[in-house]
Design a protein around this motif. Structure first.
Motif, PDB file in Angstrom:
ATOM      1  N   HIS A  41       0.834  -1.201   0.000  1.00 47.45           N
ATOM      2  CA  HIS A  41       0.000   0.000   0.000  1.00 47.45           C
ATOM      3  C   HIS A  41       0.870   1.253   0.000  1.00 47.45           C
ATOM      4  O   HIS A  41       0.637   2.204  -0.758  1.00 47.45           O
ATOM      5  N   GLY A  42       1.904   1.252   0.846  1.00 51.87           N
ATOM      6  CA  GLY A  42       2.805   2.406   0.904  1.00 51.87           C
ATOM      7  C   GLY A  42       3.485   2.661  -0.430  1.00 51.87           C
ATOM      8  O   GLY A  42       3.618   3.812  -0.870  1.00 51.87           O
ATOM      9  N   TYR A  43       3.900   1.584  -1.084  1.00 51.43           N
ATOM     10  CA  TYR A  43       4.551   1.719  -2.387  1.00 51.43           C
ATOM     11  C   TYR A  43       3.581   2.239  -3.438  1.00 51.43           C
ATOM     12  O   TYR A  43       3.938   3.070  -4.283  1.00 51.43           O
ATOM     13  N   LEU A  44       2.331   1.768  -3.372  1.00 50.69           N
ATOM     14  CA  LEU A  44       1.315   2.209  -4.331  1.00 50.69           C
ATOM     15  C   LEU A  44       0.982   3.690  -4.143  1.00 50.69           C
ATOM     16  O   LEU A  44       0.688   4.397  -5.113  1.00 50.69           O
ATOM     17  N   VAL A  45       1.035   4.159  -2.896  1.00 52.87           N
ATOM     18  CA  VAL A  45       0.827   5.587  -2.635  1.00 52.87           C
ATOM     19  C   VAL A  45       1.936   6.402  -3.299  1.00 52.87           C
ATOM     20  O   VAL A  45       1.686   7.431  -3.943  1.00 52.87           O
ATOM     21  N   LEU A  60      -9.197  -1.626   0.566  1.00 59.20           N
ATOM     22  CA  LEU A  60     -10.290  -1.407   1.519  1.00 59.20           C
ATOM     23  C   LEU A  60     -10.719  -2.731   2.143  1.00 59.20           C
ATOM     24  O   LEU A  60     -10.873  -2.826   3.377  1.00 59.20           O
ATOM     25  N   ILE A  61     -10.915  -3.741   1.316  1.00 60.73           N
ATOM     26  CA  ILE A  61     -11.316  -5.056   1.820  1.00 60.73           C
ATOM     27  C   ILE A  61     -10.257  -5.609   2.775  1.00 60.73           C
ATOM     28  O   ILE A  61     -10.587  -6.176   3.824  1.00 60.73           O
ATOM     29  N   MET A  62      -8.989  -5.435   2.426  1.00 60.87           N
ATOM     30  CA  MET A  62      -7.904  -5.926   3.275  1.00 60.87           C
ATOM     31  C   MET A  62      -7.971  -5.299   4.669  1.00 60.87           C
ATOM     32  O   MET A  62      -7.902  -6.000   5.685  1.00 60.87           O
ATOM     33  N   GLU A  71      -7.146   2.914   8.788  1.00 55.92           N
ATOM     34  CA  GLU A  71      -6.560   2.714   7.466  1.00 55.92           C
ATOM     35  C   GLU A  71      -7.642   2.590   6.395  1.00 55.92           C
ATOM     36  O   GLU A  71      -7.491   3.090   5.278  1.00 55.92           O
ATOM     37  N   ALA A  72      -8.757   1.909   6.755  1.00 51.86           N
ATOM     38  CA  ALA A  72      -9.860   1.762   5.808  1.00 51.86           C
ATOM     39  C   ALA A  72     -10.449   3.124   5.453  1.00 51.86           C
ATOM     40  O   ALA A  72     -10.763   3.403   4.288  1.00 51.86           O
ATOM     41  N   THR A  73     -10.584   3.981   6.453  1.00 58.86           N
ATOM     42  CA  THR A  73     -11.095   5.333   6.218  1.00 58.86           C
ATOM     43  C   THR A  73     -10.165   6.112   5.299  1.00 58.86           C
ATOM     44  O   THR A  73     -10.608   6.866   4.423  1.00 58.86           O
ATOM     45  N   GLN A  74      -8.861   5.913   5.492  1.00 61.75           N
ATOM     46  CA  GLN A  74      -7.879   6.585   4.639  1.00 61.75           C
ATOM     47  C   GLN A  74      -8.011   6.124   3.189  1.00 61.75           C
ATOM     48  O   GLN A  74      -7.933   6.933   2.251  1.00 61.75           O
ATOM     49  N   VAL A  75      -8.235   4.824   2.996  1.00 61.81           N
ATOM     50  CA  VAL A  75      -8.400   4.290   1.640  1.00 61.81           C
ATOM     51  C   VAL A  75      -9.657   4.872   0.997  1.00 61.81           C
ATOM     52  O   VAL A  75      -9.672   5.162  -0.205  1.00 61.81           O
ATOM     53  N   CYS A  89     -18.814  -2.854   0.273  1.00 57.94           N
ATOM     54  CA  CYS A  89     -17.801  -3.486   1.123  1.00 57.94           C
ATOM     55  C   CYS A  89     -18.011  -3.105   2.582  1.00 57.94           C
ATOM     56  O   CYS A  89     -17.903  -3.948   3.487  1.00 57.94           O
ATOM     57  N   LEU A  90     -18.313  -1.835   2.826  1.00 53.49           N
ATOM     58  CA  LEU A  90     -18.549  -1.366   4.193  1.00 53.49           C
ATOM     59  C   LEU A  90     -19.792  -2.019   4.791  1.00 53.49           C
ATOM     60  O   LEU A  90     -19.789  -2.460   5.941  1.00 53.49           O
TER      61      LEU A  90
END
Length: 231
Positions: A41-45, A60-62, A71-75, A89-90
């Motif tokens: 995730h960090g690399y993708l950012v 998000l699912i992860m 982290e989900a909220t951040q995604v 998903c939520l």
């Protein structure tokens, strides 16, 4: 770290971008390492790919699966506009954890809903024993396909409402929706109490599900009960 994550982290996704995105999605689907998922995730950012819709959904699912709400909220912020899949998903996550009131709240404020949204809420309410609410939503569901009908039928059986289930099953036929093997398995489970097994068996054979393993198991349970004319 695994070879798969090392390969993803050392690849500069400037060429064959589509292939790289698909590899990231596949990795997030099949690998259960929280550490490696977070690192990716960090690399993708850094590469600007975390906002790719398919990748954002998998991230998000992860985070929902490992109960990382922050982290989900951040995604969620990666989605530039309302996304029904992300909200589904939520809702599914809240239903899975028994937070059906929060699932319903999210459902009620969604500007757009699809068949998955409606079915998830109906199933969640049924699992919590809130049959009246579940049927209220079912009756207003504009996407009444075999999945949503089956969710309502299965929910009624689970809550001991076999008579209501038979009425709904009849309505399903009258509406022109063809039952599937899951529908018949649920209906046969509800037959035990009322002894209507043989009439349903005729429908099973007519439609061609008599050799389905799930349906056969339900038939065995039905015959073992002894009230359905199988002897």
């Amino acid at each position: 770290m695994s070879t798969a994550i090392k390969t993803l982290l050392t690849t500069i996704p400037t060429t064959k971008l589509g292939t790289y995105v698909q590899k990231c999605i596949s990795f997030l689907k099949t690998h259960n390492s929280i550490t490696e998922g977070t690192v990716l995730h960090g690399y993708l950012v850094k590469t600007g790919l975390s906002s790719e819709r398919c990748i954002a959904v998998r991230l998000l699912i992860m985070y929902l699966d490992i109960r990382k709400p922050k982290e989900a909220t951040q995604v969620l912020k990666e989605f530039k506009e309302f996304d029904p899949i992300a909200h589904n998903c939520l809702i599914n996550d809240h239903v899975k954890r028994g937070n059906v009131d929060e699932a319903r709240r999210l459902f009620d404020v969604m500007p757009k809903r699809n068949d998955v949204t409606w079915t998830a809420l109906i199933s969640g309410l049924m699992k919590c024993g809130r049959v009246r609410e579940a049927m209220w939503y079912f009756e207003r569901n504009p996407f009444r396909n075999v999945i949503s009908w089956t969710a309502a039928i299965s929910g009624l059986v689970q809550n001991g409402r076999s008579f209501e289930m038979f009425k709904l099953f009849r309505n399903m036929f009258e509406s022109g929706v063809r039952p599937n093997y899951v529908t018949f398995s649920s209906v046969l489970s509800g037959c035990v109490e009322f002894g209507f097994g043989m009439s349903v068996l005729g429908m099973v054979v007519k439609i061609g599900f008599e050799k389905n393993v799930s349906v056969l198991n339900s038939l065995v349970s039905l015959c073992e009960d002894g009230r359905n004319g199988c002897g």
